[in-house]
Scaffold this active site. Structure first.
Site, mmCIF file in Angstrom:
data_model
loop_
_atom_site.group_PDB
_atom_site.id
_atom_site.type_symbol
_atom_site.label_atom_id
_atom_site.label_comp_id
_atom_site.label_asym_id
_atom_site.label_seq_id
_atom_site.Cartn_x
_atom_site.Cartn_y
_atom_site.Cartn_z
ATOM 1 N N GLY A 14 10.877 30.138 41.520
ATOM 2 C CA GLY A 14 11.963 30.088 40.581
ATOM 3 C C GLY A 14 11.635 28.718 39.940
ATOM 4 O O GLY A 14 12.279 27.999 38.959
ATOM 5 N N GLY B 153 12.669 27.691 35.972
ATOM 6 C CA GLY B 153 14.110 27.778 35.656
ATOM 7 C C GLY B 153 14.701 26.604 35.283
ATOM 8 O O GLY B 153 14.085 25.438 35.422
ATOM 9 N N GLN B 154 16.068 26.298 35.365
ATOM 10 C CA GLN B 154 16.808 25.004 34.770
ATOM 11 C C GLN B 154 16.553 24.028 35.920
ATOM 12 O O GLN B 154 16.148 22.963 35.442
ATOM 13 C CB GLN B 154 17.995 25.338 34.375
ATOM 14 C CG GLN B 154 18.919 23.929 34.134
ATOM 15 C CD GLN B 154 20.292 24.419 34.017
ATOM 16 O OE1 GLN B 154 20.945 25.098 35.102
ATOM 17 N NE2 GLN B 154 21.168 23.404 33.476
ATOM 18 N N ASP C 34 6.851 31.802 39.718
ATOM 19 C CA ASP C 34 7.714 32.197 38.901
ATOM 20 C C ASP C 34 7.391 33.710 38.466
ATOM 21 O O ASP C 34 6.041 33.829 38.342
ATOM 22 C CB ASP C 34 8.473 31.218 37.724
ATOM 23 C CG ASP C 34 9.669 31.570 37.592
ATOM 24 O OD1 ASP C 34 10.637 30.765 37.384
ATOM 25 O OD2 ASP C 34 10.208 32.797 37.369
ATOM 26 N N TYR D 57 27.946 36.602 41.832
ATOM 27 C CA TYR D 57 27.291 35.193 41.989
ATOM 28 C C TYR D 57 27.867 34.586 43.006
ATOM 29 O O TYR D 57 27.130 34.247 44.206
ATOM 30 C CB TYR D 57 27.348 34.646 40.934
ATOM 31 C CG TYR D 57 26.537 33.238 40.779
ATOM 32 C CD1 TYR D 57 27.226 31.948 40.610
ATOM 33 C CD2 TYR D 57 25.082 33.076 40.945
ATOM 34 C CE1 TYR D 57 26.659 30.792 40.843
ATOM 35 C CE2 TYR D 57 24.507 31.951 41.154
ATOM 36 C CZ TYR D 57 25.137 30.805 41.028
ATOM 37 O OH TYR D 57 24.826 29.363 40.715
ATOM 38 N N LYS E 260 26.604 33.887 46.935
ATOM 39 C CA LYS E 260 26.422 32.376 47.303
ATOM 40 C C LYS E 260 27.262 32.256 48.699
ATOM 41 O O LYS E 260 26.602 31.519 49.457
ATOM 42 C CB LYS E 260 26.830 31.284 46.367
ATOM 43 C CG LYS E 260 25.807 31.375 45.067
ATOM 44 C CD LYS E 260 24.475 31.120 45.489
ATOM 45 C CE LYS E 260 23.471 30.849 44.430
ATOM 46 N NZ LYS E 260 21.850 30.672 44.785
HETATM 47 C C1 VAH Z 1 26.862 29.003 36.572
HETATM 48 N N1 VAH Z 1 25.589 27.084 36.164
HETATM 49 O O1 VAH Z 1 27.484 28.801 35.650
HETATM 50 C C2 VAH Z 1 25.905 28.116 37.205
HETATM 51 C C3 VAH Z 1 26.594 27.244 38.342
HETATM 52 C C4 VAH Z 1 28.727 26.230 38.972
HETATM 53 C C5 VAH Z 1 27.940 27.098 37.956
HETATM 54 O O2 VAH Z 1 26.542 28.079 39.509
HETATM 55 O O3 VAH Z 1 26.962 30.264 36.964
#
Ligand code: VAH
Length: 306
Positions: free
Chosen positions: A8, A11-12, A34, A138, A142
């Site tokens: 990755g 990425g940012q 990537d 997401y 996590k």
């Molecule tokens: C998002 N930039 O907005 C990520 C981050 C805490 C936010 O994990 O999904």
């Protein structure tokens, strides 16, 4: 010096992490990978992080001993394609954890997020150990990933380390489909149009961090003696928190006439489920974490470069 692979890398986070790792370890010791390699610098490769055999082949061919696995679909994008987000975020983690379990890797970094918390988590002074009931795919990925990292550490002795990043603010790369992206978009809009329409309401307080702080925290955690690390899942880490109204006021102080208005969208519900201010006492105690960028320093740096 261990050879390192950043998955990755375009990425940012990856873009700046590769540069910091190469400054620390030498360019030749840090591989960048990537899906597309055209924006990467050598040593680099186009690589699908969900292709276990391709990742393994690179690691074995190059004698790589550490992997920073940054590939993920972030909160806002993930809600548009939940099954793909789950598969991508989990498959890429297991590929790296399993290689470490087999002894192919000495150390792994994997980013978690404040998105792993949820609406019943205490929102101010969110502690390291607390209720976690994420409401996005997401966030679920996590939280699940954190528990798998703990399992691999406890059952198989894998040295995997992780940080619960807040919203990360950088000027070097575009944001990647997150709910905190407004805090980057606003600077580009201010410079381009002198005004910004925020997709989060004025009082939406969120934990944030300048990317330079995030990179420093990552390298500091990875360099810490293993025996000093008491957190087996993922460390809370904090720097600053602000609302869109506070950020806009800080920009207007430096750019008179800058105006903001608000049109909250689906990302407002995501932000409302996240903490507002994080307690990172364990990170400060275990590996000496201290942030350097407060709101003014962050805004000054962003406006100096955008
Ligand atoms: C998002 N930039 O907005 C990520 C981050 C805490 C936010 O994990 O999904």
């Amino acid at each position: 010096m261990n050879k390192v692979l950043v998955l990755g890398a375009g990425g940012q986070i990856g873009t700046e992490l590769v540069a910091a790792l190469r400054a620390e370890r030498g360019q030749e010791n840090v591989w960048a990978a990537d899906l597309r390699a055209d924006a990467l610098t050598a040593p680099c490769v186009a690589l699908d992080a969900t292709d276990a055999s391709a990742v393994r082949a690179l690691v074995e061919r190059e004698g790589i001993r550490e992997i920073y696995q940054l590939v993920a679909m972030l909160s806002a994008t993930g809600e548009k394609m939940p099954d793909k987000a789950w598969a991508l975020n989990m498959d890429t983690l297991f590929i790296v954890l399993d290689m470490a379990k087999e002894g192919l890797l000495d150390r792994v970094f994997w980013p978690s997020s404040i998105a792993a918390f949820g609406p019943t988590t205490p929102r101010l002074g969110t502690p390291q150990y607390t209720v976690m009931d994420p409401t996005t795919v997401y966030g679920v990925s996590k939280l699940s990933g954190e528990l798998w990292c703990q399992y691999y550490r406890q059952k198989f002795g894998v040295d995997v380390r992780s940080l619960r990043y807040p919203g990360l603010i950088s000027w070097k790369t575009p944001p990647g489909g997150g709910t905190t992206d407004y805090a980057i978009d606003i600077f580009h809009a201010a410079r381009r149009d002198g005004r910004y329409t925020s997709f989060l309401g004025p009082e939406t307080r969120l934990p944030m961090m300048h990317m330079e702080d995030a990179i420093r925290a990552t390298l500091q955690l990875m360099a810490a003696p293993k025996e000093s690390l008491t957190v087996q899942t993922s460390y809370n880490v904090a720097a600053v928190d602000f609302t869109p109204a506070e950020l806009a006021a800080a920009i207007a102080k430096r750019m008179p006439g800058f105006a903001i208005d608000y049109a909250p969208d689906f990302r407002q519900a995501i932000a409302n489920s996240w903490p507002q201010r994080i307690d990172d006492a364990e990170a400060r105690r275990d590996w000496g974490w201290t942030p350097r960028y407060d709101l003014d320093a962050l805004v000054d740096d962003m406006m100096a470069h955008i």
